[in-house]
Design an enzyme around this catalytic site. Structure first.
Site, PDB file in Angstrom:
ATOM      1  CG  HIS A 129     -11.925  19.773 -15.647  1.00 41.02           C
ATOM      2  ND1 HIS A 129     -12.667  18.794 -15.527  1.00 41.02           N
ATOM      3  CD2 HIS A 129     -10.836  19.180 -15.912  1.00 41.02           C
ATOM      4  CE1 HIS A 129     -12.217  17.652 -15.767  1.00 41.02           C
ATOM      5  NE2 HIS A 129     -10.972  17.927 -16.013  1.00 41.02           N
ATOM      6  CG  ASP A 131      -7.227  18.156 -18.875  1.00 44.24           C
ATOM      7  OD1 ASP A 131      -8.019  18.108 -17.727  1.00 44.24           O
ATOM      8  OD2 ASP A 131      -7.317  17.228 -19.744  1.00 44.24           O
ATOM      9  CG  HIS A 288     -12.570  17.310 -20.211  1.00 44.62           C
ATOM     10  ND1 HIS A 288     -11.672  18.185 -20.423  1.00 44.62           N
ATOM     11  CD2 HIS A 288     -11.897  16.572 -18.916  1.00 44.62           C
ATOM     12  CE1 HIS A 288     -10.809  18.129 -19.599  1.00 44.62           C
ATOM     13  NE2 HIS A 288     -10.831  17.277 -18.935  1.00 44.62           N
ATOM     14  NE  ARG A 303      -4.198  13.848 -17.588  1.00 44.86           N
ATOM     15  CZ  ARG A 303      -4.554  14.919 -17.109  1.00 44.86           C
ATOM     16  NH1 ARG A 303      -5.712  15.669 -17.162  1.00 44.86           N
ATOM     17  NH2 ARG A 303      -3.781  15.416 -16.232  1.00 44.86           N
TER      18      ARG A 303
END
Ligand code: SIN
Length: 312
Positions: A129, A131, A288, A303
């Protein structure tokens, strides 16, 4: 809808892999003065050493920006940035937003802690995917730091979507060029992550706020990177729901073929995390995949996401 049945999308040997893999910046990194960049694979990714992200000067930052353009994924081992330091570094790359689908780290609204516990079955980010492609302005960069990692496992793989696009035959690229894709939150987070929090993907629950449950965005199948001017395939199995104007049923065969193409091993690199490793990647041109192979162990990541532009 002849595209969906194009045989070339079902036969990887028809891809022009060799032409795409002649990717000069990856094979011959620039001559930097403030950083050292060692490529991780023939496709993308570089380990960057010789720099302290907590005290970054303007020239080193400019070299990091160049290296990001060239390598798409930068791995900085041994940084161990404090929460404020990670946010400060992310802000050097662009506006840092609170990610609305998880409780932020206490005291640091710009950081999400992604915690996988020993008894978790699913992990966060497992599957190819990019983000938050459901957002009208999806994140340009993700800045992820490992706080605690399993002894082995929990790596993250990345795939270069410039190469995915460039390796498609010209006729296919021509046919896909005007096509748009609907990216849907319901596809990505589905029933298990509604605001009721009825079940948990990981120890850190994903909580989709009610106003985001129906969120969809239409983005081009091939997006042009605002810095490099190169086109990248912008299709990800995680959030791609249907092509604009096509039903989900009509869309699925072509979506499956393009998503599988984007994750071909020759387009990838794999990052092994250690506590203190910080990785920045460019969501506009790479996918990723967080590996879910560390059952019984803990993995804790922090994150931050840097807002991007409307994909063109
Ligand atoms: C993510 O998908 O943003 C997180 C990836 C990871 O934890 O490796």
């Amino acid at each position: 809808m002849p595209l969906a049945s194009l045989p070339v999308l079902r036969h990887p040997t028809a891809y022009d892999m060799q032409r795409a893999l002649l990717h000069a910046p990856q094979l011959a990194p620039r001559d930097y003065h403030h950083i050292k960049a060692a490529p991780l694979s023939g496709a993308l990714g570089a380990e960057v050493t010789g720099v302290d992200l907590a005290g970054l000067g303007a020239s080193a930052l400019a070299e990091i920006a160049d290296a990001l353009s060239d390598h798409l994924v930068l791995v900085f081992p041994g940084q161990a940035l404090a929460p404020a330091g990670q946010i400060a570094f992310a802000r050097r790359l662009g506006p840092v937003k609170t990610w609305p689908y998880a409780r932020p780290m206490p005291g640091y609204p710009e950081l999400t802690e992604l915690v996988s516990g020993p008894s978790d079955i699913h992990n966060f980010g497992g599957g190819w995917h990019t983000d938050s492609s459901t957002f009208p302005r999806p994140p340009a960069f993700t800045v992820l730091q490992c706080i605690e990692g399993p002894d082995a496992g929990g790596d993250t793989s990345f795939a270069n979507q410039y190469l995915a696009w460039e390796s498609l035959p010209e006729a296919v690229r021509g046919a896909l060029a005007g096509l748009r894709l609907i990216h849907a939150t319901s596809k990505g987070f589905g029933d298990h992550s509604r605001s009721t929090g009825s079940s948990h993907v990981t120890t850190t629950p994903v909580l989709v706020p009610a106003e985001h449950e129906g969120l969809e965005s239409s983005h081009p199948v091939a997006r042009t990177h605002p810095v490099t001017g190169r086109k990248a395939l912008y299709v990800n199995a995680g959030f791609a729901d249907r092509f604009d104007g096509w039903s989900p049923h009509q869309s699925q065969p072509l979506l499956d073929a393009l998503a599988a193409h984007g994750g071909i091993p020759e387009f990838t690199c794999r990052v092994r995390w250690r506590p203190g490793t910080l990785v920045v990647w460019d969501n506009r041109c790479c996918l990723h995949y967080a590996h879910n192979d560390y059952a019984g162990q803990r993995r804790v990541m922090r994150r931050a996401v840097v807002e991007g532009e409307v994909p063109l």
